[in-house]
Design an enzyme around this catalytic site. Sequence first.
Site, mmCIF file in Angstrom:
data_model
loop_
_atom_site.group_PDB
_atom_site.id
_atom_site.type_symbol
_atom_site.label_atom_id
_atom_site.label_comp_id
_atom_site.label_asym_id
_atom_site.label_seq_id
_atom_site.Cartn_x
_atom_site.Cartn_y
_atom_site.Cartn_z
ATOM 1 N N GLY A 70 67.485 41.457 67.648
ATOM 2 C CA GLY A 70 68.240 42.625 67.223
ATOM 3 C C GLY A 70 67.830 43.119 65.838
ATOM 4 O O GLY A 70 67.722 44.329 65.606
ATOM 5 N N THR A 71 67.584 42.208 64.938
ATOM 6 C CA THR A 71 67.246 42.600 63.567
ATOM 7 C C THR A 71 65.940 43.389 63.543
ATOM 8 O O THR A 71 65.846 44.443 62.908
ATOM 9 C CB THR A 71 67.135 41.345 62.671
ATOM 10 N N ASN A 122 80.404 43.888 66.070
ATOM 11 C CA ASN A 122 80.308 42.452 66.286
ATOM 12 C C ASN A 122 81.567 41.692 65.856
ATOM 13 O O ASN A 122 81.872 40.643 66.399
ATOM 14 C CB ASN A 122 79.098 41.873 65.555
ATOM 15 N N GLN A 164 75.912 44.063 70.579
ATOM 16 C CA GLN A 164 77.176 43.446 71.012
ATOM 17 C C GLN A 164 77.771 44.134 72.244
ATOM 18 O O GLN A 164 78.869 43.804 72.670
ATOM 19 C CB GLN A 164 78.192 43.448 69.865
ATOM 20 N N SER A 170 69.719 42.405 71.724
ATOM 21 C CA SER A 170 69.267 41.073 71.305
ATOM 22 C C SER A 170 69.473 40.099 72.453
ATOM 23 O O SER A 170 70.543 40.087 73.069
ATOM 24 C CB SER A 170 70.084 40.626 70.094
ATOM 25 N N GLY A 171 68.464 39.256 72.711
ATOM 26 C CA GLY A 171 68.564 38.320 73.838
ATOM 27 C C GLY A 171 69.672 37.297 73.694
ATOM 28 O O GLY A 171 70.419 37.032 74.637
ATOM 29 N N HIS A 172 69.808 36.745 72.473
ATOM 30 C CA HIS A 172 70.692 35.571 72.364
ATOM 31 C C HIS A 172 72.180 35.898 72.390
ATOM 32 O O HIS A 172 73.008 34.998 72.388
ATOM 33 C CB HIS A 172 70.322 34.720 71.140
ATOM 34 N N THR A 192 50.995 38.857 70.031
ATOM 35 C CA THR A 192 50.996 38.276 71.378
ATOM 36 C C THR A 192 52.421 38.128 71.894
ATOM 37 O O THR A 192 53.300 37.632 71.180
ATOM 38 C CB THR A 192 50.299 36.894 71.341
ATOM 39 N N CYS A 206 79.760 34.009 53.598
ATOM 40 C CA CYS A 206 79.360 33.390 52.338
ATOM 41 C C CYS A 206 78.178 34.176 51.774
ATOM 42 O O CYS A 206 77.123 34.246 52.372
ATOM 43 C CB CYS A 206 78.983 31.937 52.589
HETATM 44 N N1 PLP Z 1 73.306 43.854 65.447
HETATM 45 C C1 PLP Z 1 74.495 43.321 65.730
HETATM 46 C C2 PLP Z 1 75.657 44.211 66.050
HETATM 47 C C3 PLP Z 1 74.650 41.926 65.738
HETATM 48 O O1 PLP Z 1 75.843 41.393 66.031
HETATM 49 C C4 PLP Z 1 73.539 41.111 65.432
HETATM 50 C C5 PLP Z 1 73.669 39.643 65.363
HETATM 51 O O2 PLP Z 1 74.745 39.126 65.108
HETATM 52 C C6 PLP Z 1 72.308 41.728 65.146
HETATM 53 C C7 PLP Z 1 72.237 43.104 65.164
HETATM 54 C C8 PLP Z 1 71.086 40.936 64.841
HETATM 55 O O3 PLP Z 1 70.531 40.414 66.014
HETATM 56 P P1 PLP Z 1 69.540 39.152 65.973
HETATM 57 O O4 PLP Z 1 70.395 37.960 65.650
HETATM 58 O O5 PLP Z 1 68.951 39.081 67.336
HETATM 59 O O6 PLP Z 1 68.519 39.420 64.928
#
Ligand code: PLP
Length: 386
Positions: A71-72, A147, A175, A195-197, A233, A322
């Site tokens: 996602g980032t 989120n 989210q 985001s996959g995770h 890759t 934090c």
């Molecule tokens: N955007 C949102 C709304 C998220 O909740 C998150 C992760 O918590 C991200 C982006 C970032 O995703 P990633 O952890 O895959 O980099």
Amino acid sequence: MRRIYMDANATTPLLPEVVDAMRPWLLENFGNASSIHQHGQRARAAVEHARESVARLVNCRESEIVFTSGGTESDNMALFGLVKPGDHVITSSIEHHAVLHAAERLRDRGIEVTFLPVAREGAVDLDDVRRALRPNTQLISVMMANNETGVIQPVEEIGRIAHEADVWFHTDAVQAAGKINIDVQAIGCDLLSVSGHKMHAPQGTGVLYVRRGIRIEPLFFGGAHERQRRAGTENVAGIVGLGRAAELAYGALRNGSMDRVAAMRDLLERGILERVEECSVNGAGAARVPNTTNLQFENLEGEALVIALDLKGLAVSGGSACMSGATEPSHVLTAMGLVTNRARGSLRFSLTKLNTEEEIDTALELVPAAVSRLRELAPVNVGTLG
Ligand code: PLP
């Protein structure tokens, strides 16, 4: 002790089906998807199959899917890929830091940025979006679901405003994916991050949807991977896992699994509100994704409650982060108008379809007991925390 996990918005466990799909690509099947021999061709076919599955989840063409590291990266690519100094970007004050901090960097590079406020219930006001438009506005980036609160933003309406103003629209759907239906045609967005995770695929995998015809400046330079949009890759095993997770998410949105998650969330939320005094839901009046509830406990330090629950085997997360060694209240909750001690006294519970009603029952015993013990031990002085 059997541990209970209710922090799905932080990360989700891999589903067994996802692990099964990935396993051959971590063991006997290997290959660089760019190689022309059979190893390469098999890897290429697996990547393209995953691309089809992800495209179906968000309702776009396969060629519009770019695989990223998460996602980032997708958010950064969207924000940095289309604008230049002198342009104006509109985003919201409740975005994830992947957008918020990227937008702050844009400002350092000579791009004007407007951070929209949100109303008490946690959603962006469409009039604020319209009012923020300027002749040099190039991009609007507003998330699909928050989120921390799960509040769903009016993305289809924002998509229409962006379209009428001839401005690009990016939405961070990290989210939302797997929790609610995503249709890039209905939203009318040009870019969308996943985001996959957060949907039972591996960490370090993600997607940026880029509407056909948009030329986006890559973040990385190197090979011609991903139609020259993302050099490097391909992470074949990760992409295969993401594709399988997208298929399962597509199914879960149609077979009632997410309705069951919503029912468990409502049971948990109602149960806590009934059992705990001076407790309320952040974003209660807004449309929310089915798995999330963010609860505010008055006269309580949320971090202490997170730790107390963790010691009892229940994993949730708090309304503070934090930062540089100090506990800062959540920027999302403060943007919604919560004073510091109320934001600090907030907790997020986020579920998946793997949670059970028995786990909800256990949480409904643990949370009220932990809250009353903490309130007895160390009553928070509302006056001093401000
Ligand atoms: N955007 C949102 C709304 C998220 O909740 C998150 C992760 O918590 C991200 C982006 C970032 O995703 P990633 O952890 O895959 O980099």
